[in-house]
Design a protein around this motif. Sequence first.
Motif, PDB file in Angstrom:
ATOM      1  N   ARG A 137       0.793  -1.228   0.000  1.00 55.39           N
ATOM      2  CA  ARG A 137       0.000   0.000   0.000  1.00 55.39           C
ATOM      3  C   ARG A 137       0.826   1.281   0.000  1.00 55.39           C
ATOM      4  O   ARG A 137       0.299   2.364  -0.164  1.00 55.39           O
ATOM      5  CB  ARG A 137      -0.998   0.001   1.157  1.00 55.39           C
ATOM      6  N   ARG A 138       2.149   1.177   0.183  1.00 49.90           N
ATOM      7  CA  ARG A 138       2.992   2.369   0.144  1.00 49.90           C
ATOM      8  C   ARG A 138       3.415   2.653  -1.286  1.00 49.90           C
ATOM      9  O   ARG A 138       3.838   1.737  -1.976  1.00 49.90           O
ATOM     10  CB  ARG A 138       4.254   2.142   0.967  1.00 49.90           C
ATOM     11  N   PRO A 139       3.349   3.922  -1.716  1.00 48.44           N
ATOM     12  CA  PRO A 139       3.706   4.231  -3.105  1.00 48.44           C
ATOM     13  C   PRO A 139       5.112   3.769  -3.479  1.00 48.44           C
ATOM     14  O   PRO A 139       5.317   3.225  -4.562  1.00 48.44           O
ATOM     15  CB  PRO A 139       3.598   5.753  -3.165  1.00 48.44           C
TER      16      PRO A 139
ATOM     17  N   ARG B  43      -6.085  -2.902  -2.217  1.00 45.52           N
ATOM     18  CA  ARG B  43      -4.996  -1.984  -1.914  1.00 45.52           C
ATOM     19  C   ARG B  43      -4.732  -1.012  -3.056  1.00 45.52           C
ATOM     20  O   ARG B  43      -4.240   0.093  -2.860  1.00 45.52           O
ATOM     21  CB  ARG B  43      -3.719  -2.754  -1.577  1.00 45.52           C
TER      22      ARG B  43
ATOM     23  N   ILE C  34      -6.168   2.653  -2.975  1.00 40.45           N
ATOM     24  CA  ILE C  34      -5.485   3.795  -2.358  1.00 40.45           C
ATOM     25  C   ILE C  34      -4.779   4.623  -3.434  1.00 40.45           C
ATOM     26  O   ILE C  34      -4.810   5.843  -3.419  1.00 40.45           O
ATOM     27  CB  ILE C  34      -4.455   3.315  -1.316  1.00 40.45           C
ATOM     28  N   PHE C  35      -4.167   3.928  -4.392  1.00 44.30           N
ATOM     29  CA  PHE C  35      -3.462   4.641  -5.468  1.00 44.30           C
ATOM     30  C   PHE C  35      -4.443   5.289  -6.444  1.00 44.30           C
ATOM     31  O   PHE C  35      -4.157   6.300  -7.053  1.00 44.30           O
ATOM     32  CB  PHE C  35      -2.563   3.683  -6.262  1.00 44.30           C
TER      33      PHE C  35
ATOM     34  N   ASP D 229      -7.586   6.371  -5.967  1.00 43.15           N
ATOM     35  CA  ASP D 229      -8.632   7.267  -5.480  1.00 43.15           C
ATOM     36  C   ASP D 229      -8.635   8.619  -6.179  1.00 43.15           C
ATOM     37  O   ASP D 229      -9.660   9.084  -6.656  1.00 43.15           O
ATOM     38  CB  ASP D 229      -8.499   7.432  -3.961  1.00 43.15           C
ATOM     39  N   ARG D 230      -7.456   9.239  -6.269  1.00 49.15           N
ATOM     40  CA  ARG D 230      -7.417  10.589  -6.842  1.00 49.15           C
ATOM     41  C   ARG D 230      -7.785  10.603  -8.318  1.00 49.15           C
ATOM     42  O   ARG D 230      -8.475  11.496  -8.785  1.00 49.15           O
ATOM     43  CB  ARG D 230      -6.040  11.198  -6.643  1.00 49.15           C
TER      44      ARG D 230
ATOM     45  N   PHE E 111     -14.516   8.306   0.001  1.00 48.68           N
ATOM     46  CA  PHE E 111     -13.704   7.095  -0.071  1.00 48.68           C
ATOM     47  C   PHE E 111     -13.405   6.570   1.324  1.00 48.68           C
ATOM     48  O   PHE E 111     -12.633   7.165   2.079  1.00 48.68           O
ATOM     49  CB  PHE E 111     -12.409   7.374  -0.836  1.00 48.68           C
TER      50      PHE E 111
ATOM     51  N   LEU F 282     -12.649   2.667   2.763  1.00 45.92           N
ATOM     52  CA  LEU F 282     -12.560   1.268   2.356  1.00 45.92           C
ATOM     53  C   LEU F 282     -11.818   0.445   3.391  1.00 45.92           C
ATOM     54  O   LEU F 282     -10.783   0.860   3.906  1.00 45.92           O
ATOM     55  CB  LEU F 282     -11.847   1.164   1.000  1.00 45.92           C
TER      56      LEU F 282
ATOM     57  N   LEU G  42      -9.484  -2.563   4.272  1.00 46.35           N
ATOM     58  CA  LEU G  42      -8.491  -3.362   3.557  1.00 46.35           C
ATOM     59  C   LEU G  42      -8.427  -4.759   4.161  1.00 46.35           C
ATOM     60  O   LEU G  42      -8.256  -4.908   5.363  1.00 46.35           O
ATOM     61  CB  LEU G  42      -7.114  -2.693   3.642  1.00 46.35           C
TER      62      LEU G  42
END
Lengths: 91, 588
Positions: free
Chosen positions: B219-221, B321, B324-325, B327-328, B427, B429, B431
């Motif tokens: 989940r971390r970029p 997961r 999360i990336f 959403d925007r 949003f 959610l 996980l």
Amino acid sequence: MSSMRLAFSSDAPAPLSSLAEGATGMVVGIRSDQASHGYADRLIALGVTPGARVQVLQTFPGVVFLCDQTELAVERAIARTILIRTAEAQR
Amino acid sequence: MANAPAVLKLRAHPLRIALVGQPNVGKSVVFGRLTGRYVTVSNYPGTTVAVTQGRAMVGAEVCDIVDTPGVNTLDGAMSEDERITRDAVAGPRTDLIVQVADARNIRRALMLTAQLAQLGKPMVLALNMVDEAFARGIAVDAAALAEALQIPVVELVAVEGRGLSELRDALALAARPHVPAHPHASARAVWAHDLTARVRRVSTLSLAYVQETLARATRRPVTGVPILIAVLYALYLFVGVFGAQTLVGFMEKDLFGRLINPAAIWTADRLIPFALVRDFLVGEYGVITMGLTYSIAIVLPVVTTFFLMFGFLEDSGYIPRLAIFCDRIFRVMGLNGKAVLPMVLGLGCDTMATMTTRILGTPKERLIAILLLALGIPCSAQLATILGILGGISFAALATLFAVVIGQMLLVGWLAARILKGDRSEFILELPPIRWPRIRNLIRKTQLRVWWYLGEAVPLFLIGTALLFVLDRFGALTIIAAAGRPIVTGLLGLPESTAQILVMGFLRRDYGAAGLFALARNGQLTGVQSVVALTVMTLFVPCVANFLMMVRERGLRTGLAIVSVITPVAIFTGAGLNYVLHALGVQF
């Protein structure tokens, strides 16, 4: 909850969005405005209720936090409405 | 437990038992264990979006067991799948409720128990996944909980079948829970919080290091983006190269090309005296030489490899997961990150994914998601064809197609978000934990989906081929080709025969895809033509099944409106792409 022995700051509760990664605390409440579309209800149903222990896991691109035993991802605007009393001197 | 129902009793209808609980707690696993019927099990909330019923023997009695979509709440703001469950459980037909709960998370489960208690039906509480709870240092005192609620509480590890016989026994002792009536959600929360504190012990010890490290990395970029790229590349290697090239090559060239088709032709030539029947079976549009070859040799291998890989991703807990990336980006299209679930599921089958849009919060979001699914998400067979054809040409060809399709989705989504009335939901959610998929479930699920493909798609392939055969006999194919010429040859710069493929693509997306695949393999398409044809095919009208599902979920008017938006978008995008590629002199 008996398992928690935390010292709480006397400061006013802070929004979840302002907490740094790794910060822990306890939910105080959800600030819901008039235009809320029931997100407060949804958060409560997911366990974000007063007294629930939270830990911030990630702050970008969305806010990810552990609330009790549930891992939740929310957008920043929602994180701003969740009020947390942070634990002092934790970690 | 005073008013326990007798085990043996004459009834007008079988006892109806509903399995209810939060999303992703294992209701479908329990259902499968009780009834012996398999319903799709995955590791993310929203796998089950409809009610399934099955029969089970409980004691000496046959009962109806009902599997329901997961619910977080039974009042207030609910999504469509939650409403389906509420209606199924609250109705007079349900006699008994088994609440399935995640043992780690009984605080949330109890909030739901309090709501279920208001229905006044006998209940049993099943604490599932006690093994995972234990690994994370969580212990629940089931006896104390049973004492407090005055209902049977059973511990389960449903995936291993542990505790199931205890659950069956407990059904006979089901009782109305003793829960004080709470006027408001927050009062329920306080009650659940206090009871949890009494019956649950959490130690800081956790044995789930590997899962927790993986959960963090995905989940971390910084680590999540490389992982995403690696996953996509693995998908390409397994489905695009191994499935669409190696396996299809073997099935099409060797098995069908050298063995089955020559044998069929040889047999037909000797046994069937009528040229018409011979052609029908083994001619240019023969049900064996075309229908079976397309469905079994070209599509089956790619669908199977795709479903295997996809099932693995589903069960690992990875897919949510991605939300999360996303959403925007999704916000631009009037959606939120949660929509990544139906979108990714669309890569398996757009029809199924259209149903999964029920998990989205608002009607507007559902409509936009359904529109985008129909517009831009290629289904498994199409995706594999794209990978198979363009992967063999160049990476630039592949990148062009995806860039154009994603660009169109963003544009159409952006417009739809502005034109349509309504709101997007926030949003939020949950996980799921990262888990190592269970091979048994993976194989079972893939098997089920491949059977579904064989049962649903192959007959349609055969009917489609028969239809082509008839159209060909009556000269209608030439008419279709002629009618389509200004668009197909003129605007899109494709060979005339592509017209019939696009028409067949409506019958089933993968049928059209297989047609293009055969065309490309025979060297009848240039690089640019392949890119244009596949882009149009990806954007073009959804298949009949998808259309019917859109009508079922959103009504005929909306269904027709979606098709009438998509068709011109697909054709004009293809035309524009064709023009630009030629103007730039791109060859691929």
